[in-house]
Design a protein around this motif. Structure first.
Motif, short mmCIF file in Angstrom:
data_model
loop_
_atom_site.label_atom_id
_atom_site.label_comp_id
_atom_site.label_asym_id
_atom_site.label_seq_id
_atom_site.Cartn_x
_atom_site.Cartn_y
_atom_site.Cartn_z
N ASP A 77 0.82 -1.21 0.00
CA ASP A 77 0.00 0.00 0.00
C ASP A 77 0.85 1.26 0.00
O ASP A 77 0.34 2.34 -0.32
CB ASP A 77 -0.93 0.01 1.22
CG ASP A 77 -1.98 -1.07 1.16
OD1 ASP A 77 -2.29 -1.53 0.04
OD2 ASP A 77 -2.48 -1.48 2.22
N GLU A 110 -6.26 4.26 -9.08
CA GLU A 110 -6.81 3.06 -9.72
C GLU A 110 -5.76 2.43 -10.63
O GLU A 110 -5.60 1.20 -10.65
CB GLU A 110 -8.06 3.43 -10.51
CG GLU A 110 -8.74 2.22 -11.14
CD GLU A 110 -10.01 2.61 -11.88
OE1 GLU A 110 -10.52 1.77 -12.64
OE2 GLU A 110 -10.47 3.76 -11.70
N ARG A 124 -2.52 2.78 -10.32
CA ARG A 124 -1.46 2.27 -9.44
C ARG A 124 -1.86 0.93 -8.85
O ARG A 124 -1.05 0.00 -8.77
CB ARG A 124 -1.19 3.28 -8.33
CG ARG A 124 -0.04 2.91 -7.40
CD ARG A 124 0.09 3.95 -6.30
NE ARG A 124 1.19 3.61 -5.41
CZ ARG A 124 1.11 2.71 -4.43
NH1 ARG A 124 -0.02 2.05 -4.23
NH2 ARG A 124 2.15 2.45 -3.66
N ARG A 125 -3.10 0.80 -8.42
CA ARG A 125 -3.59 -0.49 -7.89
C ARG A 125 -3.55 -1.57 -8.97
O ARG A 125 -3.32 -2.75 -8.67
CB ARG A 125 -5.01 -0.32 -7.34
CG ARG A 125 -5.06 0.36 -5.98
CD ARG A 125 -6.43 0.20 -5.35
NE ARG A 125 -7.44 0.97 -6.06
CZ ARG A 125 -7.80 2.20 -5.74
NH1 ARG A 125 -7.23 2.81 -4.71
NH2 ARG A 125 -8.71 2.84 -6.44
N ARG A 179 -1.82 -5.12 -8.65
CA ARG A 179 -2.64 -6.32 -8.84
C ARG A 179 -2.04 -7.24 -9.90
O ARG A 179 -1.97 -8.47 -9.71
CB ARG A 179 -4.05 -5.91 -9.24
CG ARG A 179 -5.01 -7.08 -9.38
CD ARG A 179 -6.42 -6.62 -9.64
NE ARG A 179 -6.57 -5.88 -10.89
CZ ARG A 179 -6.76 -4.56 -10.95
NH1 ARG A 179 -6.83 -3.84 -9.84
NH2 ARG A 179 -6.87 -3.94 -12.11
#
Length: 266
Positions: free
Chosen positions: A125, A157, A159-160, A164
């Motif tokens: 995170d 979003e 970056r996530r 992922r």
């Protein structure tokens, strides 16, 4: 008899040594700092071990962070336009760790607060990923270098999505119980490198936390390198790309010609 003069008393140890011994500290090492990749490479287990010296009564936590060399990441998003699925404008992150893993004695959120983890870039995170072009950094909520990108509210979003995808590939992982104390003050952590782990130099940090704050750190390096024929081909392709391309074209043409001759005979 001639009296023998008494030897002068030994000088006291330097104050720095006393202070060091009075402070908690961590020392760590790797069982193998060089991972060799060949044609049969299916992954490897990196064993990191060390010792914690804690002269106080306050319990301490150990956090291990292993980060591979940075590399650019290109992403596109599928959008439906007039019933057709089309790729959006590509987003190129200037640099993200090619491999990232954390292991700790307990969940990171229980070891330190959000701001501390963000400043040290510990945990998925709080991972530092270089933003796309046309970005700037500001200070928000007391945290420096907060990225403000041209992507606006969609930046997080995207970056996530990077995290992922890397997690799905087995290149990013977090193990909240991956550090185990095997004896008083002695600990061990096992981190798995997948078969797709990139080559290069990896940085390993072993943090010692007390009362939510870092009190000591041990820095290590690890090298993942190709060996044998794979290394020779890789070096040839990177050092002489034009010649490698020419040889590849000639090889493909020769293989096609040979295949056609074999089929004609049948």
């Amino acid at each position: 008899m001639i009296p023998v003069p008494a030897l002068p008393p030994a000088p006291p140890p330097p104050s720095e040594t006393v202070l060091t011994l009075e402070q908690p500290s961590v020392s760590a090492s790797l069982t193998d700092a060089r991972i060799r990749v060949d044609a049969g490479f299916t992954g490897a287990s990196v064993v990191l071990f060390g010792a914690v010296f804690n002269p106080t009564d306050t319990p301490a936590d150990v956090v291990v962070v292993i980060r591979g060399p940075d590399a650019p990441v290109r992403l596109v998003r599928k959008r439906q336009v007039a019933g057709l699925w089309l790729n959006s404008r590509p987003v190129l992150f200037e640099g993200a760790p090619s491999f990232y893993a954390t292991a700790s004695t307990r969940p990171l959120a229980d070891i330190a607060d959000f701001g501390q983890l963000r400043r040290l870039a510990i945990g998925l995170d709080h991972l530092r990923i270089d933003a796309p072009e046309e970005s700037r950094t500001v200070t928000r909520y007391g945290v420096r270098d907060v990225v403000v990108s041209r992507l606006g509210d969609d930046y997080l979003e995207w970056r996530r999505a990077v995290i992922r995808l890397k997690t799905t590939e087995g290149l990013y992982e977090s193990d909240p119980g991956g550090v185990r104390f095997v004896d008083q003050g002695l600990f061990r952590a096992d981190v798995t490198l997948p078969a797709s782990a990139p080559t290069g130099q990896y940085a390993a940090q072993v943090w010692l936390f007390q009362d939510g704050a870092p009190v000591s750190v041990s820095n290590l390096t690890m090298t993942v390198e190709k060996v044998g024929l794979e290394r020779d081909v890789y070096n040839f392709a990177t050092r002489r790309p034009w010649l490698y391309g020419l040889v590849s074209v000639l090889f493909a043409a020769g293989a096609g010609w040979l295949a056609s001759r074999l089929f004609r005979r049948r």
